[in-house]
Design a protein around this motif. Structure first.
Motif, mmCIF file in Angstrom:
data_model
loop_
_atom_site.group_PDB
_atom_site.id
_atom_site.type_symbol
_atom_site.label_atom_id
_atom_site.label_comp_id
_atom_site.label_asym_id
_atom_site.label_seq_id
_atom_site.Cartn_x
_atom_site.Cartn_y
_atom_site.Cartn_z
ATOM 1 N N ARG A 132 -2.603 5.036 1.337
ATOM 2 C CA ARG A 132 -1.870 4.073 2.166
ATOM 3 C C ARG A 132 -2.643 2.759 2.286
ATOM 4 O O ARG A 132 -2.054 1.674 2.268
ATOM 5 C CB ARG A 132 -1.613 4.659 3.561
ATOM 6 C CG ARG A 132 -0.449 5.625 3.624
ATOM 7 C CD ARG A 132 0.048 5.823 5.051
ATOM 8 N NE ARG A 132 -1.019 6.342 5.918
ATOM 9 C CZ ARG A 132 -1.265 7.643 6.089
ATOM 10 N NH1 ARG A 132 -0.534 8.551 5.450
ATOM 11 N NH2 ARG A 132 -2.217 8.027 6.902
ATOM 12 N N GLU A 184 -2.036 0.807 -0.806
ATOM 13 C CA GLU A 184 -0.685 0.227 -0.778
ATOM 14 C C GLU A 184 -0.648 -1.016 0.110
ATOM 15 O O GLU A 184 -0.053 -2.042 -0.250
ATOM 16 C CB GLU A 184 0.306 1.267 -0.255
ATOM 17 C CG GLU A 184 0.542 2.429 -1.216
ATOM 18 C CD GLU A 184 1.415 3.517 -0.610
ATOM 19 O OE1 GLU A 184 2.112 4.203 -1.366
ATOM 20 O OE2 GLU A 184 1.393 3.671 0.626
ATOM 21 N N GLN A 185 -1.318 -0.942 1.265
ATOM 22 C CA GLN A 185 -1.355 -2.074 2.192
ATOM 23 C C GLN A 185 -2.120 -3.260 1.605
ATOM 24 O O GLN A 185 -1.881 -4.413 1.985
ATOM 25 C CB GLN A 185 -1.993 -1.647 3.520
ATOM 26 C CG GLN A 185 -1.127 -0.663 4.309
ATOM 27 C CD GLN A 185 -1.879 -0.013 5.457
ATOM 28 O OE1 GLN A 185 -3.055 -0.284 5.671
ATOM 29 N NE2 GLN A 185 -1.181 0.851 6.205
ATOM 30 N N PRO A 235 0.500 -1.434 -6.245
ATOM 31 C CA PRO A 235 1.831 -0.812 -6.361
ATOM 32 C C PRO A 235 1.765 0.677 -6.699
ATOM 33 O O PRO A 235 2.012 1.101 -7.829
ATOM 34 C CB PRO A 235 2.494 -1.609 -7.487
ATOM 35 C CG PRO A 235 1.349 -2.051 -8.348
ATOM 36 C CD PRO A 235 0.192 -2.286 -7.415
ATOM 37 N N VAL A 236 1.402 1.497 -5.689
ATOM 38 C CA VAL A 236 1.298 2.948 -5.863
ATOM 39 C C VAL A 236 2.607 3.600 -5.435
ATOM 40 O O VAL A 236 3.149 3.279 -4.377
ATOM 41 C CB VAL A 236 0.141 3.529 -5.019
ATOM 42 C CG1 VAL A 236 0.036 5.037 -5.242
ATOM 43 C CG2 VAL A 236 -1.174 2.852 -5.370
ATOM 44 N N SER A 237 3.106 4.488 -6.261
ATOM 45 C CA SER A 237 4.293 5.258 -5.882
ATOM 46 C C SER A 237 3.931 6.735 -5.903
ATOM 47 O O SER A 237 3.152 7.182 -6.738
ATOM 48 C CB SER A 237 5.450 4.993 -6.857
ATOM 49 O OG SER A 237 5.106 5.395 -8.165
ATOM 50 N N TYR A 295 0.730 10.866 -7.628
ATOM 51 C CA TYR A 295 0.767 9.415 -7.503
ATOM 52 C C TYR A 295 0.745 8.757 -8.876
ATOM 53 O O TYR A 295 0.141 9.265 -9.826
ATOM 54 C CB TYR A 295 -0.439 8.914 -6.711
ATOM 55 C CG TYR A 295 -0.461 9.358 -5.271
ATOM 56 C CD1 TYR A 295 0.455 8.858 -4.354
ATOM 57 C CD2 TYR A 295 -1.408 10.268 -4.823
ATOM 58 C CE1 TYR A 295 0.425 9.256 -3.022
ATOM 59 C CE2 TYR A 295 -1.452 10.678 -3.504
ATOM 60 C CZ TYR A 295 -0.530 10.172 -2.613
ATOM 61 O OH TYR A 295 -0.555 10.567 -1.295
ATOM 62 N N ILE A 334 0.851 4.491 -10.735
ATOM 63 C CA ILE A 334 0.808 3.050 -10.509
ATOM 64 C C ILE A 334 1.815 2.378 -11.428
ATOM 65 O O ILE A 334 1.993 2.788 -12.580
ATOM 66 C CB ILE A 334 -0.609 2.496 -10.771
ATOM 67 C CG1 ILE A 334 -1.565 3.006 -9.685
ATOM 68 C CG2 ILE A 334 -0.622 0.976 -10.775
ATOM 69 C CD1 ILE A 334 -2.965 2.464 -9.796
#
Length: 311
Positions: free
Chosen positions: A41, A44-45, A49-51, A58, A60
């Motif tokens: 997290r 991501e913040q 661009p991690v999904s 996970y 990228i």
């Protein structure tokens, strides 16, 4: 490792594979899954661009790359050590490819790291046993290319048991290094079954345009099966401490598993592939040792000794 270094390392790990499981990250850094979720997290913040997909892992977004990363002294030394091993244990194309990669790695090192590697160059060496014939690794790169591209290969193979050379079409599954030799697990179209090929006995490899259509089990499953098929036999001996120091690497060649001190003795446990082969090795130092088990090994040693005395 502080959190900033761990976040950087996790980002590099995410870029190293298409999908990375949270459990793999947790095991690598010895952290909890909750900490993994919190670290991801944070990335991501920060705009990475991690999904993530539940039960998958996970990934990228394609096209995202971390700027060039500098290597530490320890990492650079590890590359140098690997280079020495690649030079002695693989084929010429693999060695050349690794040397080319090393030039690229050295190009991004700081001056102090480059100087460190230059100083270490002569302090890391890998030598072959001078009393054994020079071994060739075989055509590793051609095999690896076939595995990567999932193509059927044609090989010229010399079978030691029949002393025959045959040409075979194979589906390469994977390679592994064991007992100072490279091995290839492949589905042989000639035998309609899986085979363990010694790579140094493959004289030629030709790639075909035929894709592999059969779904094969993983290499790991074959390695487990190979271990079972070897039918290893447990052996326990005790030897005097004075003779133990002369065993050297020979104990590993004979299936050494573990050891413990019992008074003035060393008790050693082996998993032997051949009781007769073990018996003949044991007789080199048998006057300073005792067979604890199995009884069949004791009888075998006795029979060999009687046969020798008759001659």
């Amino acid at each position: 490792m502080n959190r900033l270094d761990r976040l950087t390392a996790i980002l590099i790990q995410l870029q190293s594979k298409r999908v990375v499981k949270a459990q793999d990250i947790a095991e690598r850094f010895n952290i909890s899954l909750r900490t993994v979720y919190r670290d991801v997290r944070t990335l991501e913040q920060a705009g990475v661009p991690v999904s993530g997909e539940t039960g998958v892992g996970y990934s990228i977004m394609d096209g995202y790359r971390l700027p060039p990363v500098m290597f530490t002294i320890d990492e650079a030394t590890a590359f140098l050590t690997a280079e020495k091993l690649v030079e002695k244990l693989t084929d010429a194309p693999t060695e050349e490819s690794y040397k080319s990669a090393m030039f690229k790695i050295k190009a991004v090192l700081r001056s102090t790291e480059k100087e460190h590697l230059e100083n270490m160059e002569q302090n890391i060496q890998v030598f072959r046993n001078p009393y054994l014939p020079k071994e060739k690794a075989g055509p590793l790169q051609s095999i690896l290319k076939g595995i990567s591209e999932k193509q059927i290969l044609t090989i010229d193979y010399f079978a030691n048991h029949s002393q025959e050379k045959t040409k075979r079409n194979i589906d390469p599954v994977g390679i592994f290094y064991s007992g100072s030799k490279w091995h290839l697990i492949a589905y042989c179209h000639l035998r309609n079954d899986y085979r363990n090929f010694r790579v140094d006995r493959i004289s030629e490899v030709a790639q075909t345009t035929q894709p592999i259509t059969k779904v094969h089990p993983s290499l790991q499953s074959f390695l487990k099966q190979v271990s079972k098929e070897e039918n290893l036999l447990p052996v326990i001996i005790q030897c005097d401490k004075e003779i133990y120091r002369y065993f050297g690497d020979q104990k590993y060649y004979n299936g050494f598993v573990s050891e413990k001190e019992i008074g003035s003795k060393i008790e050693m446990t082996f998993l032997a592939s051949s009781l007769e082969g073990f018996a003949r090795w044991y007789m080199i130092f048998g006057d300073k040792a005792e067979i604890i088990s199995p009884e069949s090994l004791k009888k075998l040693v006795k029979d060999i000794a009687i046969a020798i005395s008759k001659k």
